[in-house]
Write a protein that holds these residues in place. Structure first.
Motif, PDB file in Angstrom:
ATOM      1  N   GLY A  67       0.825  -1.208   0.000  1.00  0.00           N
ATOM      2  CA  GLY A  67       0.000   0.000   0.000  1.00  0.00           C
ATOM      3  C   GLY A  67       0.854   1.252   0.000  1.00  0.00           C
ATOM      4  O   GLY A  67       0.620   2.185  -0.781  1.00  0.00           O
ATOM      5  N   ARG A  68       1.848   1.273   0.848  1.00  0.00           N
ATOM      6  CA  ARG A  68       2.745   2.437   0.913  1.00  0.00           C
ATOM      7  C   ARG A  68       3.561   2.589  -0.359  1.00  0.00           C
ATOM      8  O   ARG A  68       3.763   3.698  -0.856  1.00  0.00           O
ATOM      9  CB  ARG A  68       3.685   2.306   2.106  1.00  0.00           C
ATOM     10  N   ILE A  69       4.038   1.475  -0.883  1.00  0.00           N
ATOM     11  CA  ILE A  69       4.826   1.514  -2.113  1.00  0.00           C
ATOM     12  C   ILE A  69       3.965   2.020  -3.267  1.00  0.00           C
ATOM     13  O   ILE A  69       4.398   2.852  -4.066  1.00  0.00           O
ATOM     14  CB  ILE A  69       5.420   0.129  -2.429  1.00  0.00           C
ATOM     15  N   SER A  70       2.737   1.544  -3.352  1.00  0.00           N
ATOM     16  CA  SER A  70       1.824   1.963  -4.412  1.00  0.00           C
ATOM     17  C   SER A  70       1.521   3.460  -4.323  1.00  0.00           C
ATOM     18  O   SER A  70       1.517   4.154  -5.337  1.00  0.00           O
ATOM     19  CB  SER A  70       0.534   1.161  -4.332  1.00  0.00           C
ATOM     20  N   LYS A  71       1.276   3.945  -3.120  1.00  0.00           N
ATOM     21  CA  LYS A  71       1.009   5.375  -2.945  1.00  0.00           C
ATOM     22  C   LYS A  71       2.211   6.212  -3.352  1.00  0.00           C
ATOM     23  O   LYS A  71       2.068   7.260  -3.983  1.00  0.00           O
ATOM     24  CB  LYS A  71       0.626   5.673  -1.502  1.00  0.00           C
ATOM     25  N   ALA A  72       3.416   5.765  -2.977  1.00  0.00           N
ATOM     26  CA  ALA A  72       4.622   6.508  -3.326  1.00  0.00           C
ATOM     27  C   ALA A  72       4.838   6.539  -4.837  1.00  0.00           C
ATOM     28  O   ALA A  72       5.161   7.592  -5.410  1.00  0.00           O
ATOM     29  CB  ALA A  72       5.823   5.890  -2.639  1.00  0.00           C
ATOM     30  N   ILE A  73       4.645   5.404  -5.498  1.00  0.00           N
ATOM     31  CA  ILE A  73       4.826   5.363  -6.950  1.00  0.00           C
ATOM     32  C   ILE A  73       3.768   6.209  -7.640  1.00  0.00           C
ATOM     33  O   ILE A  73       4.062   6.931  -8.607  1.00  0.00           O
ATOM     34  CB  ILE A  73       4.792   3.908  -7.461  1.00  0.00           C
ATOM     35  N   THR A  74       2.528   6.150  -7.176  1.00  0.00           N
ATOM     36  CA  THR A  74       1.459   6.960  -7.760  1.00  0.00           C
ATOM     37  C   THR A  74       1.758   8.439  -7.602  1.00  0.00           C
ATOM     38  O   THR A  74       1.531   9.237  -8.509  1.00  0.00           O
ATOM     39  CB  THR A  74       0.110   6.612  -7.108  1.00  0.00           C
ATOM     40  N   LYS A  75       2.288   8.810  -6.440  1.00  0.00           N
ATOM     41  CA  LYS A  75       2.633  10.212  -6.185  1.00  0.00           C
ATOM     42  C   LYS A  75       3.750  10.670  -7.115  1.00  0.00           C
ATOM     43  O   LYS A  75       3.714  11.787  -7.642  1.00  0.00           O
ATOM     44  CB  LYS A  75       3.067  10.351  -4.723  1.00  0.00           C
ATOM     45  N   ILE A  76       4.719   9.808  -7.339  1.00  0.00           N
ATOM     46  CA  ILE A  76       5.841  10.144  -8.231  1.00  0.00           C
ATOM     47  C   ILE A  76       5.345  10.269  -9.681  1.00  0.00           C
ATOM     48  O   ILE A  76       5.763  11.171 -10.408  1.00  0.00           O
ATOM     49  CB  ILE A  76       6.961   9.086  -8.126  1.00  0.00           C
TER      50      ILE A  76
END
Length: 78
Positions: A67-76
């Motif tokens: 979940g955290r990884i997905s949010k970070a990639i989406t933000k980038i």
């Protein structure tokens, strides 16, 4: 009442492309490091079980933070 013939068609191309890129990056993050560890340990030591245990362990640890990884990639990507 549920109407299965109604389809959502108002999804923009930008959202679809972003979804594909994020999904591809997630797939690479979840599979390549554990696979590299598994193969590296197997070819260096010849121990299949140790490589498999460490590879699976890393895989499931990265899944725990998906979940955290997905949010970070989406933000980038946005």
């Amino acid at each position: 009442m549920f109407n299965p013939s109604k389809k959502k068609t108002d999804v923009s191309a930008e959202v679809l492309v972003n979804t594909i890129w994020v999904s591809s990056f997630l797939a690479m993050i979840f599979t390549l490091p554990p696979l590299g560890l598994f193969l590296g340990i197997y070819f260096m030591t010849g121990e299949l079980v140790i490589g498999a245990v460490i590879g699976f362990g890393v895989h499931f640890v990265t899944l725990a933070f998906s979940g955290r990884i997905s949010k970070a990639i989406t933000k980038i990507m946005s």
